[in-house]
Motif scaffolding. Structure first.
Motif, PDB file in Angstrom:
ATOM      1  N   VAL A 256       0.758  -1.176  -0.028  1.00  0.00           N
ATOM      2  CA  VAL A 256       0.039   0.094  -0.060  1.00  0.00           C
ATOM      3  C   VAL A 256       0.943   1.254  -0.003  1.00  0.00           C
ATOM      4  O   VAL A 256       0.640   2.143  -0.611  1.00  0.00           O
ATOM      5  CB  VAL A 256      -1.067  -0.069   1.097  1.00  0.00           C
ATOM      6  CG1 VAL A 256      -1.781   1.384   1.311  1.00  0.00           C
ATOM      7  CG2 VAL A 256      -1.950  -1.281   1.324  1.00  0.00           C
ATOM      8  N   LEU A 257       2.088   1.323   0.760  1.00  0.00           N
ATOM      9  CA  LEU A 257       2.881   2.571   0.919  1.00  0.00           C
ATOM     10  C   LEU A 257       3.756   2.579   0.163  1.00  0.00           C
ATOM     11  O   LEU A 257       4.516   3.604  -0.064  1.00  0.00           O
ATOM     12  CB  LEU A 257       2.976   2.402   2.307  1.00  0.00           C
ATOM     13  CG  LEU A 257       1.934   2.759   3.388  1.00  0.00           C
ATOM     14  CD1 LEU A 257       2.263   3.334   4.947  1.00  0.00           C
ATOM     15  CD2 LEU A 257       0.799   4.133   2.999  1.00  0.00           C
ATOM     16  N   GLY A 258       4.316   1.477  -0.456  1.00  0.00           N
ATOM     17  CA  GLY A 258       5.550   1.704  -0.994  1.00  0.00           C
ATOM     18  C   GLY A 258       6.825   1.891  -0.213  1.00  0.00           C
ATOM     19  O   GLY A 258       6.914   1.568   0.948  1.00  0.00           O
ATOM     20  N   GLY A 259       7.566   2.911  -0.663  1.00  0.00           N
ATOM     21  CA  GLY A 259       8.879   3.603  -0.216  1.00  0.00           C
ATOM     22  C   GLY A 259       8.472   4.433   1.137  1.00  0.00           C
ATOM     23  O   GLY A 259       9.277   4.810   1.642  1.00  0.00           O
ATOM     24  N   ALA A 260       6.906   4.720   1.268  1.00  0.00           N
ATOM     25  CA  ALA A 260       6.636   5.735   2.164  1.00  0.00           C
ATOM     26  C   ALA A 260       6.348   4.752   3.590  1.00  0.00           C
ATOM     27  O   ALA A 260       6.201   5.355   4.683  1.00  0.00           O
ATOM     28  CB  ALA A 260       5.350   6.346   2.116  1.00  0.00           C
TER      29      ALA A 260
END
Length: 409
Positions: A256-260
């Motif tokens: 859902v957030l990837g690199g975040a």
């Protein structure tokens, strides 16, 4: 003899300490072992269970120190609360400390708790900043009984934010969602946490949602995802490797957030039912290693919160394999802009007062190291929980009592 001292000869269920040596032999063990610990040399001790040797010169670890694997011919390593391996001496110190009057526990807790108020915490951070450390601040307390109590934490964290800005501290926040009302009114808890995140975002301060017991695992994750959807990306959560669900949680959050995605990963301090959690020390450590690698491969920012040398050494090897490390630019794809106070895709995190020598060594090698700074009136409950979970704390208590000149955070 005081009643609290008489209790030392038995545990709460009436058995002798560890079902092993008597109190007198354990005291003899402590008196023989601790003074020689400072010499960092091989130590031979004769106790009721025979002759055995502890190698304390650090040859088996690049950072030195004692680890269960260093014990040669010792009796079987005992398991303390939460499945954490703990030797006879550590177990004895856990029992001893729980029987002490609070004023005596307070003297010991000073090493691990910054103090009762914010001013104490500021002073501790200012002193430790010279060692290249950064910080995460936790106002002690959780699971309030009324929503009125949540206002205290809202106001106190506002004060912490102001102090971080005023004193230019390299620090972020750690909060317990239940202290903001999560188990009373989820909607109001969301509003309280959102308000704090908005205030923190104005100063580019990151907020970590501490993970509590399994009742709020999913709710805590849901808060993080909901806040990111609202554009408040200065928030991440903690995951616990003892929980069987953690592998799937890492995968779903990274999707859902990837690199975040921003994690703190730890073994977990809460004792959970066996049908949802691992209980053995080694299997929890193995899971923690696996989860660290999974997070790194998933492109997340990873805060490695462990004092276990096998975990730290695994992490350093994993970073090298992925061409990550000190003085290397963050190689993660889609990581976004570099956030103030963050490392190149990872950092090491440790509790105040625990394995400061290891933390300083990591910092000297260029790794970003963050110290967990707890303060507040709930210091006693925090101290007892940490004592149950972490054998290093018990060993440091022995040293701080008998070798006060070694009592360095």
């Amino acid at each position: 003899m005081p009643a609290w001292l008489k209790k030392l000869g038995s545990s709460q269920d009436g058995d002798r300490i560890c079902n092993g040596p008597s109190l007198s032999s354990t005291l003899n063990l402590m008196l023989v072992f601790v003074p020689k610990l400072a010499t960092r040399s091989s130590i031979e001790m004769k106790t009721d269970f025979g002759l055995w040797t502890i190698v304390a010169n650090g040859r088996n670890s690049r950072f030195g120190g004692i680890h269960p694997s260093n014990c040669q011919g010792a009796p079987s390593v005992l398991r303390g609360a939460g499945g954490v391996q703990m030797g006879v001496l550590g177990r004895f110190m856990v029992t001893l400390t729980k029987c002490m009057p609070r004023f005596m526990v307070a003297a010991v807790a000073r090493r691990y708790v910054a103090g009762k108020d914010l001013e104490n915490a500021i002073s501790v951070m200012q002193k430790l900043s010279s060692e290249g450390a950064c910080f995460t601040v936790d106002v002690l307390g959780e699971e309030i009984s009324t929503l009125d109590e949540a206002q205290f934490f809202i106001d106190e964290y506002d004060r912490v934010l102001d102090a971080i800005v005023e004193h230019k501290l390299d620090a972020n926040l750690s909060i317990k969602p239940t202290a903001f009302g999560l188990l009373i009114d989820e909607k109001i808890a969301y509003q309280n946490i959102e308000r704090l995140l908005e205030n923190a975002a104005e100063h580019d301060v990151f907020v970590r949602l501490d993970m509590e017991d399994h009742r709020v695992t999913q709710s805590t994750i849901d808060i993080v995802l909901a806040m990111h959807q609202k554009g408040l990306t200065n928030v991440g959560t903690v995951l616990q490797s003892r929980l069987l669900r953690t592998h799937e949680d890492i995968e779903s959050i990274c999707n859902v957030l990837g690199g975040a995605a921003d994690f703190r990963i730890c073994k977990g301090v809460y004792l959970e039912p066996e049908d949802i959690a691992l209980t053995g020390y080694q299997e929890i450590v193995d899971a923690l290693k696996s989860h660290i690698s999974q997070m790194l491969d998933g492109g997340a920012y990873v805060g490695i919160a462990s004092h276990d040398m096998p975990v730290i050494e695994h992490t350093i090897d994993a970073l090298k394999q992925r061409e990550m490390g000190p003085s290397i630019a963050d190689p993660r794809k889609n990581a976004g802009a570099v956030r103030t106070g963050k490392g190149p895709g990872y950092e090491f995190q440790m509790l105040l007062g625990v394995r400061g020598n290891v933390r300083r060594k990591l910092a000297q090698e260029g790794h970003r190291t963050r110290i967990y700074i707890p303060y507040g009136n709930r210091w006693y409950e925090y101290s007892m929980r940490r004592l149950d979970e972490n054998p290093d704390v018990a060993m440091h208590i022995v040293k701080s009592m008998l070798l006060p000149w070694t009592n360095r955070r």
